[in-house]
Motif scaffolding. Structure first.
Motif, short mmCIF file in Angstrom:
data_model
loop_
_atom_site.label_atom_id
_atom_site.label_comp_id
_atom_site.label_asym_id
_atom_site.label_seq_id
_atom_site.Cartn_x
_atom_site.Cartn_y
_atom_site.Cartn_z
N VAL A 188 0.85 -1.18 0.00
CA VAL A 188 0.00 0.00 0.00
C VAL A 188 0.89 1.23 0.00
N ASP A 189 0.78 2.04 -1.04
CA ASP A 189 1.63 3.20 -1.27
C ASP A 189 0.89 4.46 -0.79
N VAL A 190 1.49 5.19 0.16
CA VAL A 190 0.85 6.40 0.69
C VAL A 190 1.67 7.66 0.36
N ARG A 191 2.33 7.63 -0.79
CA ARG A 191 2.99 8.83 -1.30
C ARG A 191 1.98 9.66 -2.10
N SER A 192 2.42 10.74 -2.68
CA SER A 192 1.54 11.54 -3.52
C SER A 192 1.23 10.79 -4.81
N GLY A 193 0.17 11.20 -5.49
CA GLY A 193 -0.18 10.58 -6.75
C GLY A 193 0.90 10.75 -7.80
N SER A 194 1.60 11.88 -7.77
CA SER A 194 2.67 12.12 -8.74
C SER A 194 3.86 11.21 -8.49
N GLU A 195 4.13 10.90 -7.24
CA GLU A 195 5.19 9.93 -6.93
C GLU A 195 4.78 8.53 -7.36
N GLY A 199 9.91 12.62 -5.81
CA GLY A 199 9.48 13.11 -4.49
C GLY A 199 10.61 13.61 -3.63
N TYR A 200 11.84 13.32 -4.03
CA TYR A 200 13.01 13.71 -3.23
C TYR A 200 14.10 14.19 -4.19
N GLY A 233 8.67 6.09 -9.85
CA GLY A 233 7.75 4.98 -10.04
C GLY A 233 7.29 4.38 -8.74
N ARG A 234 6.84 3.13 -8.81
CA ARG A 234 6.28 2.46 -7.63
C ARG A 234 6.61 0.97 -7.69
N ILE A 235 6.37 0.32 -6.58
CA ILE A 235 6.52 -1.13 -6.53
C ILE A 235 5.35 -1.74 -7.30
N PHE A 237 2.70 -1.13 4.34
CA PHE A 237 2.63 0.28 3.95
C PHE A 237 4.03 0.79 3.59
N TYR A 238 4.08 1.64 2.58
CA TYR A 238 5.37 2.27 2.26
C TYR A 238 5.15 3.66 1.71
N CYS A 239 6.18 4.48 1.84
CA CYS A 239 6.18 5.82 1.25
C CYS A 239 7.57 6.04 0.68
N GLY A 240 8.18 7.20 0.95
CA GLY A 240 9.53 7.44 0.46
C GLY A 240 10.59 6.89 1.39
N SER A 241 10.41 7.14 2.71
CA SER A 241 11.43 6.69 3.66
C SER A 241 10.85 6.35 5.02
#
Length: 639
Positions: A499-506, A513-514, A521-523, A569-573
């Motif tokens: 489950v990705d909780v970054r921004s939609g653009s990320e 994002g950084y 991209g994403r997993i 859950f994951y995001c950037g860091s």
């Protein structure tokens, strides 16, 4: 001599006029017999219910106007609107039963000089009164009064604006109050139970986050909330100057949560007071089928045949008054009570951490957040997130041995009670999760952060508090953490869900994002569950508190997130994902992990080879690591 006397009289008259103007009475029509009340904002469907202070001030001497001060008698005695009588809502109801019988209430109102035909304006001191004016408004409409109004901004704004007041108590000659009961305006437990699961019925819970979550603060038999109720805390109904929110603000608040005008809507709180004001707002907004459950949770919770919901792990999310009670309980020589859900003696060790990025040196140079230096909870210690992370350029959690050393330097032992807070929910959630992973037995997240502490009126200090270092020997809980290696083994398995909780653009791969992360991209296979950053306003409310966990649960359900699978859950860091993990934990889910290294871990490969450090092989790389997925797949594209 005559000229001197004449001039003196003229001067006296001018000074007297100025004095009258200073107290505001110069705009009051002394000869007025009929009140002329004006709407505070014309855009409301029933705009005349909320009246402006200007129109009330101009009508102070109208013979047909009754002004009711709904504040405590002690507040009324220090000053009130000219001509206002004092009436407390508590005289008209009994705990757990709601409004007294109609004949009794009618006799009480008559004794106060009130009739059903009067034009009535009610006020209180808004948030401090917990809906007192709204409770009386609802009661009078329920009994058949048709010309009742509330003063916009109440006593708070009236006094702040320097309008006229008086101290002498006002009483009125006894009258006869003849009720005409409007039964549909009074909700009962049986009515709610019978309609609870109907799609055209909605229930508003006007209590605080903590009450809704499950804390029992006022002698409730059971903690939690009526199932399917929508949490709209009473404090949200006002602007900063204590005027009522305007039409579009209220429309968005209600309708975005499914409280639409086509439904039958009832409101409740603990005793039907805060919910009385919610009833008033529904009337103001033109809702045709609305009511107040005046017996409220004291009644509902007593009947064990009625269901109640609560967050299974609600006690991990504490509130400012709980933290204040914790501090007071542990003061030397204290006799104050321990906070709820806290079973330790007064000698038990506890620590409070304000957490953000940066050290004091960083703050002094403007490189980090300086919230701690501006004011923090008394006794709180600043926690620089660098302490438990690898540091620039990747903010990865230290290996277990290094993490334990870091916690020891913070003065933490496994049996220490630790409270964490921040002006950023993701920072507080990150430290909360780290301590849970490290094996700290009692770690609490203070909902609302420093904003909530200050809103409660509690003191802050600027003293820099430092921890007493110790040795941390707790056992970590590997099941709470997903490493990159672990994610590689399960991300595409049917038994797990990312489950990705970054921004939609990320998530879509438009940006990394950084600034120091090249790959985008994403997993593959991950579900986007919206941006969990505070600024996005999805997981955090405008008052800096956690969004209703029921709303988050519904959001996740609508996205198809199934917690029968292991949910990672994951995001950037690992910061935003820690907040999502906190929500899932409060909901009672156990099959959950936080991928602490997040996208930075998935999209890069750390290299220790000194030769590589001297000659980075991949454009955009930073010393010590490579922007190279190393064979890990990446997905991009639409949401």
């Amino acid at each position: 001599m005559k000229h001197v006397l004449k001039n003196a009289l003229l001067l006296f008259g001018a000074l007297f006029a100025l004095a009258l103007a200073g107290c505001g009475s110069s705009v009051t029509d002394k000869s007025q017999k009929t009140a002329s009340l004006a709407a505070a904002s014309a855009e409301f469907p029933n705009a005349d219910l909320l009246v402006s202070a200007d129109s009330v001030q101009k009508s102070l001497n109208a013979t047909d106007l009754l002004i009711i001060d709904a504040r405590a008698a002690s507040a009324y005695a220090t000053g009130h609107l000219p001509g206002a009588i004092n009436l407390q809502h508590s005289a008209f109801w009994a705990k757990g039963r709601g409004l007294k019988d109609t004949d009794t209430v009618a006799a009480q109102l008559g004794a106060a000089g009130i009739t059903r035909q009067q034009k009535i304006v009610i006020y209180d001191n808004t948030t401090a009164s917990w809906g007192a004016a709204g409770r009386l408004f609802w009661m009078l409409e329920y009994l058949g009064c048709t010309d009742v109004h509330i003063l916009d901004g109440g006593w708070d704004k009236w006094s702040a604006d320097g309008r006229p007041t008086q101290r002498a108590a006002v009483t009125r000659a006894a009258a006869t109050f003849t009720p005409s009961v409007q039964g549909s305006l009074k909700a009962t437990s049986a009515r709610i139970a019978g309609r609870l699961y109907d799609n055209d019925f909605a229930v508003i819970d006007t209590r605080t986050d903590e009450e809704y979550l499950g804390w029992q603060l006022y002698g409730e038999t059971r903690g939690g909330h009526i199932p399917r109720s929508v949490n709209l805390p009473y404090a949200w109904y006002y602007n900063t100057d204590k005027s009522t929110l305007r039409y579009q603000q209220l429309k968005t608040m209600l309708e975005s949560r499914g409280i639409t005008p086509d439904k039958e809507v009832t409101a409740y709180c603990t005793a039907g007071i805060r919910s009385g004001y919610a009833y008033f707002l529904l009337r103001l907004m033109g809702y045709q089928k609305c009511s107040n459950y005046d017996a409220s949770i004291w009644d509902w919770a007593d009947n064990t045949s009625y269901p109640m919901d609560q967050a299974p792990n609600y006690a991990d999310a504490v509130y400012p008054a709980w933290v204040k009670a914790l501090i007071d309980y542990h003061k030397p020589g204290s006799t104050s009570a321990a906070p709820p859900q806290y079973s330790y003696d007064r000698n038990h060790k506890y620590l409070i951490f304000e957490t953000q990025w940066g050290s004091f040196d960083d703050m002094a140079h403007g490189w980090a957040d300086n919230s701690y230096l501006l004011g923090h909870i008394p006794g709180a210690i600043h926690s620089n997130s660098d302490v438990y992370e690898n540091g620039n350029p990747r903010w990865f959690l230290l290996p277990d041995a290094g993490l334990k050393t870091a916690l020891g330097s913070m003065g933490i032992t496994p049996d220490t009670t630790v409270v964490v807070y921040s002006d950023s929910n993701i920072f507080a959630a990150r430290l909360w999760w780290i301590l849970k992973y490290a094996g700290v037995t009692d770690v609490r997240f203070m909902n609302g952060g420093i904003q909530g502490w200050q809103a409660a009126g509690y003191p802050t200090e600027t003293t820099i508090n430092t921890p007493v270092a110790t040795t941390y020997a707790g056992a970590t809980k590997p099941a709470l953490l997903a490493s990159t290696t672990y994610v590689e083994s399960v991300y595409n398995q049917p038994t797990a869900k990312m489950v990705d909780v970054r921004s939609g653009s990320e998530y879509s791969g438009m940006i990394s994002g950084y600034g120091y992360v090249v790959n985008k991209g994403r997993i593959p296979g991950a579900t986007w569950a919206y941006n969990a950053d505070d600024s996005a306003g999805i997981y955090v409310d405008a008052d800096a508190t956690l969004r209703s966990y029921e709303e988050v649960k519904s959001l996740w359900s609508n996205l198809g997130i199934d917690f029968s699978k292991e949910t990672i859950f994951y995001c950037g860091s690992g910061y935003r994902s820690a907040l999502a993990y906190l929500y899932a934990h409060l909901m009672g889910y156990t099959n959950i992990r936080n991928y602490s290294d997040g996208w930075e871990g998935w999209s890069t490969n750390y290299v220790e080879d000194p030769a590589y450090l001297a000659t980075p092989a991949v454009p955009g790389s930073t010393d010590g690591w490579r922007q190279d997925p190393s064979g890990r797949p990446v997905a991009t594209g639409g949401l």
